[in-house]
Design an enzyme around this catalytic site. Structure first.
Site, mmCIF file in Angstrom:
data_model
loop_
_atom_site.group_PDB
_atom_site.id
_atom_site.type_symbol
_atom_site.label_atom_id
_atom_site.label_comp_id
_atom_site.label_asym_id
_atom_site.label_seq_id
_atom_site.Cartn_x
_atom_site.Cartn_y
_atom_site.Cartn_z
ATOM 1 C CD GLN A 12 -2.904 -0.662 2.682
ATOM 2 O OE1 GLN A 12 -3.743 -0.119 2.257
ATOM 3 N NE2 GLN A 12 -2.576 -1.168 3.669
ATOM 4 C CG LEU A 13 4.094 3.806 2.757
ATOM 5 C CD1 LEU A 13 3.454 5.139 2.773
ATOM 6 C CD2 LEU A 13 4.773 3.590 4.060
ATOM 7 C CG ASP A 38 13.823 -11.925 1.004
ATOM 8 O OD1 ASP A 38 13.505 -11.333 1.999
ATOM 9 O OD2 ASP A 38 13.831 -13.344 0.826
ATOM 10 C CB ILE A 39 14.553 -6.910 3.643
ATOM 11 C CG1 ILE A 39 13.370 -6.866 4.225
ATOM 12 C CG2 ILE A 39 14.648 -5.499 2.633
ATOM 13 C CD1 ILE A 39 12.717 -5.794 5.216
ATOM 14 C CG ASP A 104 -2.164 1.523 15.715
ATOM 15 O OD1 ASP A 104 -1.603 0.952 14.668
ATOM 16 O OD2 ASP A 104 -3.470 1.482 15.778
ATOM 17 C CE1 TYR A 127 2.091 -5.969 11.580
ATOM 18 C CE2 TYR A 127 0.897 -4.985 13.333
ATOM 19 C CZ TYR A 127 1.535 -4.816 12.056
ATOM 20 O OH TYR A 127 1.720 -3.720 11.251
HETATM 21 N N1 LIG Z 1 -1.476 -2.065 7.089
HETATM 22 C C1 LIG Z 1 -1.777 -1.518 8.246
HETATM 23 O O1 LIG Z 1 -2.954 -1.250 8.485
HETATM 24 C C2 LIG Z 1 -0.841 -0.751 8.916
HETATM 25 C C3 LIG Z 1 -0.836 -0.352 10.306
HETATM 26 C C4 LIG Z 1 0.182 0.278 10.904
HETATM 27 C C5 LIG Z 1 1.428 0.040 10.453
HETATM 28 N N2 LIG Z 1 1.749 -0.485 9.324
HETATM 29 C C6 LIG Z 1 3.146 -0.522 8.819
HETATM 30 O O2 LIG Z 1 3.311 0.362 7.585
HETATM 31 C C7 LIG Z 1 4.062 -0.090 6.757
HETATM 32 C C8 LIG Z 1 3.520 -0.258 5.415
HETATM 33 O O3 LIG Z 1 2.403 -0.942 5.362
HETATM 34 P P1 LIG Z 1 1.477 -1.568 4.176
HETATM 35 O O4 LIG Z 1 0.176 -1.614 4.644
HETATM 36 O O5 LIG Z 1 2.186 -0.854 2.892
HETATM 37 O O6 LIG Z 1 2.219 -3.011 3.701
HETATM 38 P P2 LIG Z 1 1.785 -4.017 2.790
HETATM 39 O O7 LIG Z 1 0.904 -3.435 1.888
HETATM 40 O O8 LIG Z 1 1.520 -5.296 3.461
HETATM 41 O O9 LIG Z 1 3.276 -4.226 2.044
HETATM 42 C C9 LIG Z 1 4.229 -4.788 2.426
HETATM 43 C C10 LIG Z 1 4.997 -5.057 1.254
HETATM 44 O O10 LIG Z 1 6.139 -5.788 1.606
HETATM 45 C C11 LIG Z 1 6.439 -7.106 0.979
HETATM 46 N N3 LIG Z 1 7.504 -7.972 1.538
HETATM 47 C C12 LIG Z 1 7.080 -8.972 2.574
HETATM 48 N N4 LIG Z 1 8.203 -9.648 2.843
HETATM 49 C C13 LIG Z 1 9.196 -9.027 2.408
HETATM 50 C C14 LIG Z 1 10.518 -9.206 2.281
HETATM 51 N N5 LIG Z 1 11.196 -10.164 3.003
HETATM 52 N N6 LIG Z 1 11.329 -8.357 1.437
HETATM 53 C C15 LIG Z 1 10.808 -7.441 0.826
HETATM 54 N N7 LIG Z 1 9.576 -7.217 0.760
HETATM 55 C C16 LIG Z 1 8.728 -8.013 1.557
HETATM 56 C C17 LIG Z 1 5.005 -7.351 0.664
HETATM 57 O O11 LIG Z 1 4.935 -8.564 -0.207
HETATM 58 P P3 LIG Z 1 4.056 -9.651 -0.124
HETATM 59 O O12 LIG Z 1 2.662 -8.895 -0.310
HETATM 60 O O13 LIG Z 1 4.321 -10.437 -1.266
HETATM 61 O O14 LIG Z 1 4.166 -10.332 1.178
HETATM 62 C C18 LIG Z 1 4.434 -6.392 0.401
HETATM 63 O O15 LIG Z 1 4.666 -5.847 -1.058
HETATM 64 C C19 LIG Z 1 4.485 -1.378 7.337
HETATM 65 O O16 LIG Z 1 5.678 -1.383 7.953
HETATM 66 C C20 LIG Z 1 3.284 -1.904 8.195
HETATM 67 O O17 LIG Z 1 3.858 -2.805 9.395
HETATM 68 C C21 LIG Z 1 0.563 -0.805 8.515
#
Ligand SMILES: NC(=O)c1ccc[n+]([C@@H]2O[C@H](COP(=O)([O-])OP(=O)(O)OC[C@H]3O[C@@H](n4cnc5c(N)ncnc54)[C@H](OP(=O)(O)O)[C@@H]3O)[C@@H](O)[C@H]2O)c1
Length: 288
Positions: A12-13, A38-39, A104, A127
């Site tokens: 998303q971000l 792949d981090i 959060d 988580y």
């Molecule tokens: N979503 C929420 O509601 C929320 C709330 C609070 C904080 N956050 C934080 O905000 C940040 C951005 O969130 P987001 O919602 O944009 O996350 P997201 O949509 O889940 O995107 C995460 C991306 O990281 C990829 N990924 C997974 N494992 C990886 C690896 N080993 N190496 C490289 N890439 C990898 C995922 O691939 P796959 O899809 O193939 O796994 C996905 O494309 C994150 O740190 C999250 O924890 C999110």
């Protein structure tokens, strides 16, 4: 030319950062996801970073399956914490700033006033624990900024707003919890804020201050309120029924209150943050 490396860029971000990047000329963006970087692979992370030599890394890569994480604790810890340590190690001694995202859900929800950056963390679920450990890993690097955000949604990827928008088209009624309070965050706003910070620092208009920050949209609501507003904005005919969390069992416990105090990021980086209703309207218009 400033090189900005984005990990997890298909999420998303990351996807919103790709959109925002169109307006930032004179920067070299390197967008990666697990297929290109792949981090969790320490050697690959080191080699990639040494070769790309970024001045900034925005770590959007994460394991975000809050309920599944209860059963996949090791995987969540690997991606959300050990892998962050890999990045911090790879940039040790380098002129590289890391912007790492946290959540959060590092808080237990027992507060009734917004959490600030100094509030005690006490995650209720696996988580949240993995995100809390990830913060420590990121902060091992002296030039790291950890941004905690909440209830992230976007027109990209999967999230609560999109689920309500889609299910609202089919169902006559949807039950949504009203006893969890927080602040939604439109990922486009967060992407904008991150790029305003980076570009401001690069142009010497802002001073970089490492440490923890909080960012969400302005305003406070429950998941129920967010669902009702989503349905109304989308012009759908669906009734949202407020229910208690105890009547909607999930594998992971969630904080009943996780509003973030954003004063620090607004003051340090001169940010004006939109209200969640204003931003929700923008996202719904994208989805329509
Ligand atoms: N979503 C929420 O509601 C929320 C709330 C609070 C904080 N956050 C934080 O905000 C940040 C951005 O969130 P987001 O919602 O944009 O996350 P997201 O949509 O889940 O995107 C995460 C991306 O990281 C990829 N990924 C997974 N494992 C990886 C690896 N080993 N190496 C490289 N890439 C990898 C995922 O691939 P796959 O899809 O193939 O796994 C996905 O494309 C994150 O740190 C999250 O924890 C999110």
């Amino acid at each position: 030319m400033a090189v900005i490396l984005v990990t997890g860029a298909n999420g998303q971000l990351g996807s919103e950062l790709k959109e925002t990047a169109r307006y930032y000329y004179g920067y070299q963006f390197i967008f990666t996801d697990i297929d290109t970087l792949d981090i969790t692979d320490k050697a690959q992370t080191e080699t990639f970073i040494r070769s790309a030599d970024p001045g900034w890394i925005i770590n959007c890569a994460a394991y975000n399956l809050v309920d599944k994480a209860e059963k996949e604790q090791e995987k969540a810890m690997l991606i959300n914490s050990s892998a962050v340590y890999n990045i911090a190690e790879a940039i040790r001694g380098r002129e590289c700033r890391l912007i790492h995202l946290s959540s959060d859900y590092v808080f237990d929800g027992n507060s009734n006033v917004p959490y600030n950056e100094g509030s005690v963390v006490n995650p209720l679920n696996a988580y949240g624990k993995s995100k809390s450990e990830g913060e420590k890993a990121a902060l091992k690097h002296y030039g790291s900024m950890v941004i905690r955000t909440s209830w992230l949604y976007s027109s990209f990827g999967s999230n609560f707003v999109k689920t309500i928008f889609e299910k609202g088209k089919e169902n006559g009624t949807l039950s949504v919890v009203f006893d969890q309070t927080g602040s939604p965050t439109y990922a486009a706003d967060l992407a904008n804020a991150i790029m305003m910070i980076i570009s401001g620092v690069i142009r010497n208009q802002l001073a970089f201050h490492a440490g923890i920050y909080h960012y969400s949209n302005e305003g406070v609501c429950s998941w129920y309120d967010l669902a009702v507003e989503t349905i109304n904005e989308a012009g759908l005919d669906c009734r949202i029924i407020p229910i208690l969390s105890k009547d909607y069992q999930t594998a992971a416990a969630r904080p009943s209150y996780s509003v973030l105090d954003k004063s620090k990021i607004k003051e340090n980086y001169n940010l004006v943050i939109p209200h969640w209703r204003t931003s929700l309207k923008k996202c719904i218009n994208m989805l329509k």
